[in-house]
Design a protein around this motif. Sequence first.
Motif, short mmCIF file in Angstrom:
data_model
loop_
_atom_site.label_atom_id
_atom_site.label_comp_id
_atom_site.label_asym_id
_atom_site.label_seq_id
_atom_site.Cartn_x
_atom_site.Cartn_y
_atom_site.Cartn_z
N THR A 13 -3.21 -3.65 -6.67
CA THR A 13 -3.37 -3.33 -5.26
C THR A 13 -4.18 -4.42 -4.57
OG1 THR A 13 -3.26 -0.95 -5.72
CG2 THR A 13 -4.19 -1.62 -3.60
N ASP A 166 -1.03 1.42 -5.89
CA ASP A 166 0.30 0.84 -6.13
C ASP A 166 1.10 1.59 -7.18
OD1 ASP A 166 -1.44 -0.10 -8.26
OD2 ASP A 166 0.13 -1.57 -8.75
N CYS A 184 1.39 0.82 -1.98
CA CYS A 184 1.88 -0.53 -1.70
C CYS A 184 2.87 -0.95 -2.78
CB CYS A 184 0.70 -1.51 -1.66
SG CYS A 184 1.20 -3.21 -1.27
N THR A 204 3.47 -4.91 1.73
CA THR A 204 2.27 -5.64 1.33
C THR A 204 1.09 -5.09 2.12
OG1 THR A 204 2.25 -7.39 3.02
CG2 THR A 204 3.70 -7.73 1.08
N LEU A 205 -0.10 -5.50 1.75
CA LEU A 205 -1.30 -5.02 2.43
C LEU A 205 -1.43 -5.54 3.84
CD1 LEU A 205 -3.93 -5.18 -0.45
CD2 LEU A 205 -2.64 -3.19 0.37
#
Length: 214
Positions: A13, A166, A184, A204-205
């Motif tokens: 993550t 994640d 994610c 994505t973040l």
Amino acid sequence: MKPLCVIWDWNGTLLDDLQLCLGLLNELLEQNGSPNRYDLAAYREIFGFPVVDYYRRAGFDFEARSFEALAADYVARYDPASFACSLCPGAADALAALRSAGVRQVILSASEQTLLNAQAGHLGVAGYFDELLGQADHYAHGKLAVGKAWMARQSFDPAQAVLVGDTLHDAQVAAGLGTKCVLCAAGHQSRERLLAAGAPVIGTLKELPALLGL
């Protein structure tokens, strides 16, 4: 609505250790006599928690070598190599955006505590977090218990927190804690698997601040 607190998973993550973990899996399978090998897509379909079940799915024979011995071998290789890993795409900007918005941040990880502290310090991000919550050993099975103990010490409603991870296990941990969840799809499990959790899934973040209303 802006959360009061974001509870971050670490591996996959924030820490981009996906390729390292894939490489070590194939290395250990070869050295322990298994014919199985995995590419990235296949790895992301078998990875999960508990780790002992993931090892079984991967093809390790616990009659030939115990899970504890395999896990110790993995850790001996992973720990030093992990310091070559970088942050996941968008992680640095997301951490900064949350801090600028006044959102509390903690890490809740399946990683052993000393390693977690060292990795976060090495990457220069430890200062973003109120606490780094890791495990007492390397077997990656106490994340929910650690999270519950931490949450019991807090003064806010768990529903005002968001757990960002994640894996499907992160969604299970969020449910156990009573927090919201965002998953994610850039980490250790595929988007298709993550969608089964019913939580929002981002690529994505980089997408996280906008999703949280920051």
